[in-house]
Design an enzyme around this catalytic site. Structure first.
Site, PDB file in Angstrom:
ATOM      1  N   SER A  14     -39.577 -31.044 -29.010  1.00 22.78           N
ATOM      2  CA  SER A  14     -40.157 -32.253 -28.427  1.00 22.78           C
ATOM      3  C   SER A  14     -40.943 -31.900 -27.163  1.00 22.78           C
ATOM      4  O   SER A  14     -40.395 -31.335 -26.214  1.00 22.78           O
ATOM      5  CB  SER A  14     -39.048 -33.250 -28.086  1.00 22.78           C
ATOM      6  N   HIS A  39     -42.989 -32.381 -32.088  1.00 26.44           N
ATOM      7  CA  HIS A  39     -42.543 -33.777 -32.015  1.00 26.44           C
ATOM      8  C   HIS A  39     -43.093 -34.399 -30.737  1.00 26.44           C
ATOM      9  O   HIS A  39     -42.884 -33.879 -29.639  1.00 26.44           O
ATOM     10  CB  HIS A  39     -41.012 -33.805 -32.019  1.00 26.44           C
ATOM     11  N   ASP A  41     -43.211 -37.717 -28.358  1.00 23.83           N
ATOM     12  CA  ASP A  41     -42.504 -38.951 -28.033  1.00 23.83           C
ATOM     13  C   ASP A  41     -43.377 -39.889 -27.218  1.00 23.83           C
ATOM     14  O   ASP A  41     -43.602 -39.665 -26.027  1.00 23.83           O
ATOM     15  CB  ASP A  41     -41.244 -38.619 -27.215  1.00 23.83           C
ATOM     16  N   MET A  43     -43.826 -43.374 -25.410  1.00 27.40           N
ATOM     17  CA  MET A  43     -42.987 -44.439 -24.841  1.00 27.40           C
ATOM     18  C   MET A  43     -43.847 -45.374 -23.995  1.00 27.40           C
ATOM     19  O   MET A  43     -44.666 -44.908 -23.213  1.00 27.40           O
ATOM     20  CB  MET A  43     -41.913 -43.829 -23.937  1.00 27.40           C
ATOM     21  N   HIS A  72     -43.663 -39.877 -32.747  1.00 31.45           N
ATOM     22  CA  HIS A  72     -42.565 -40.858 -32.701  1.00 31.45           C
ATOM     23  C   HIS A  72     -42.948 -41.971 -31.737  1.00 31.45           C
ATOM     24  O   HIS A  72     -42.953 -41.784 -30.527  1.00 31.45           O
ATOM     25  CB  HIS A  72     -41.296 -40.105 -32.238  1.00 31.45           C
ATOM     26  N   MET A  74     -42.194 -44.974 -29.759  1.00 29.93           N
ATOM     27  CA  MET A  74     -41.163 -45.852 -29.171  1.00 29.93           C
ATOM     28  C   MET A  74     -41.907 -46.914 -28.374  1.00 29.93           C
ATOM     29  O   MET A  74     -41.898 -46.923 -27.142  1.00 29.93           O
ATOM     30  CB  MET A  74     -40.225 -45.018 -28.283  1.00 29.93           C
ATOM     31  N   MET A 143     -31.740 -41.842 -34.739  1.00 31.91           N
ATOM     32  CA  MET A 143     -31.633 -41.465 -33.324  1.00 31.91           C
ATOM     33  C   MET A 143     -30.182 -41.102 -33.020  1.00 31.91           C
ATOM     34  O   MET A 143     -29.260 -41.862 -33.339  1.00 31.91           O
ATOM     35  CB  MET A 143     -32.071 -42.617 -32.421  1.00 31.91           C
ATOM     36  N   GLY A 148     -35.398 -42.939 -24.953  1.00 35.06           N
ATOM     37  CA  GLY A 148     -35.992 -43.187 -23.644  1.00 35.06           C
ATOM     38  C   GLY A 148     -36.089 -41.934 -22.794  1.00 35.06           C
ATOM     39  O   GLY A 148     -37.059 -41.757 -22.076  1.00 35.06           O
ATOM     40  N   ASP A 181     -32.692 -36.827 -33.650  1.00 32.87           N
ATOM     41  CA  ASP A 181     -33.452 -36.718 -32.404  1.00 32.87           C
ATOM     42  C   ASP A 181     -32.560 -37.128 -31.236  1.00 32.87           C
ATOM     43  O   ASP A 181     -32.140 -38.285 -31.145  1.00 32.87           O
ATOM     44  CB  ASP A 181     -34.664 -37.651 -32.516  1.00 32.87           C
TER      45      ASP A 181
HETATM   46  C1  DX5 Z   1     -35.461 -39.463 -26.837  1.00 33.54           C
HETATM   47  C2  DX5 Z   1     -36.659 -38.759 -27.466  1.00 33.54           C
HETATM   48  C3  DX5 Z   1     -36.344 -37.357 -27.855  1.00 33.54           C
HETATM   49  C4  DX5 Z   1     -36.111 -36.435 -26.720  1.00 33.54           C
HETATM   50  C5  DX5 Z   1     -35.107 -35.395 -27.164  1.00 33.54           C
HETATM   51  O1  DX5 Z   1     -35.863 -40.694 -26.392  1.00 33.54           O
HETATM   52  O2  DX5 Z   1     -37.043 -39.452 -28.616  1.00 33.54           O
HETATM   53  O3  DX5 Z   1     -37.288 -36.798 -28.746  1.00 33.54           O
HETATM   54  O4  DX5 Z   1     -37.273 -35.793 -26.271  1.00 33.54           O
HETATM   55  O5  DX5 Z   1     -34.772 -34.635 -26.059  1.00 33.54           O
HETATM   56  P1  DX5 Z   1     -33.502 -33.700 -26.014  1.00 33.54           P
HETATM   57  O6  DX5 Z   1     -33.626 -32.723 -27.151  1.00 33.54           O
HETATM   58  O7  DX5 Z   1     -33.633 -33.050 -24.675  1.00 33.54           O
HETATM   59  O8  DX5 Z   1     -32.288 -34.559 -26.157  1.00 33.54           O
HETATM   60 ZN    ZN Z   2     -38.388 -38.521 -30.472  1.00 34.23          ZN
END
Ligand code: DX5
Ligand code: ZN
Length: 222
Positions: A14, A39, A41, A43, A72, A74, A143, A148, A181
């Protein structure tokens, strides 16, 4: 790149845990360390209590490498922003079942654009919520933390949902990946493989490891 199946173990670092001052170099570091997918993320500060980045960064990553982009979303209105993430070069777009949008229609639009479609559910959301859409997806994202933030602890109670999803997939003869994830390292990955997941998203345990190639290899072995 050959299309990966549910029997392949896929490691998706990620970007959230990368050094944002050199995104292109960080992507290449992951590629050279053996990452299968990147990946990303996204947000929006509404759907989750954090703001990360938008389509411009997805486009930057797309230009840096030809690695498969697992995006992804969010965000509250994935339907509204969808086209921008398609145009930015995403290969797979995952939307949340809890977000306010017509889930079936959004998934249909992703596939019509020639991309793979993913559907995500939070730890507290029952599997029942995604059952009507399973024949429309290429990936189910369970998840394993409340989304977040990176660096949170894996929630083992999600394992049961992963096993249930894998059983329903087999029963219905479907072939969507099961991705996990949040809090994934070699130890939690092995529990997720055993439950039926095959795509491991890992931020902190890859980008922040002393040796990223070794970290990815260890997560792959599980
Ligand atoms: C959480 C994200 C994850 C996050 C995972 O909200 O969707 O993709 O980056 O991070 P780690 O692997 O550090 O838990
Ligand atoms: Zn993610």
């Amino acid at each position: 790149m050959q299309k990966l199946s549910i029997h392949d173990r896929v490691i998706a670092p990620s970007l959230l845990a990368a050094d944002f001052s050199k995104i292109g170099a960080e992507v290449l570091r992951a590629v050279h360390a053996g990452a299968d997918w990147m990946h990303l993320d996204v947000m929006d500060g509404h759907f989750v209590d954090n703001i990360s980045f938008g389509p411009a960064v997805v486009e930057t990553v797309n230009k840096a490498s030809d690695i498969f982009l697992d995006v992804h979303l969010m965000i509250s209105r994935p339907d509204h922003y969808l086209q921008r993430f398609i145009d930015a070069g995403s290969d797979l777009i995952t939307v949340h079942v809890e977000a306010p949008h017509d889930v079936s229609e959004t998934l249909g639009r992703i596939r019509s654009a020639g991309l793979q479609a993913g559907l995500a559910l939070n730890p507290a959301t029952p599997l029942d919520e995604v059952l009507p859409y399973l024949d429309q997806i290429d990936l189910l994202l369970c998840m394993t933390v409340v989304p977040g933030f990176g660096g949170q602890a894996f929630m083992p109670e999600v394992l049961e949902k992963i096993s249930a999803a894998a059983a329903i997939r087999e029963e219905r003869q479907l072939s969507f990946h099961i991705e996990v994830d949040g809090g994934i390292d070699a130890i939690t990955a092995s529990r997720c493989y055993a439950a039926g997941a095959n795509v491991m998203v890992a931020g902190s345990s890859t980008f922040r490891a002393p040796d990223m190639a070794e970290a990815i290899a260890t997560i792959r072995r599980g």
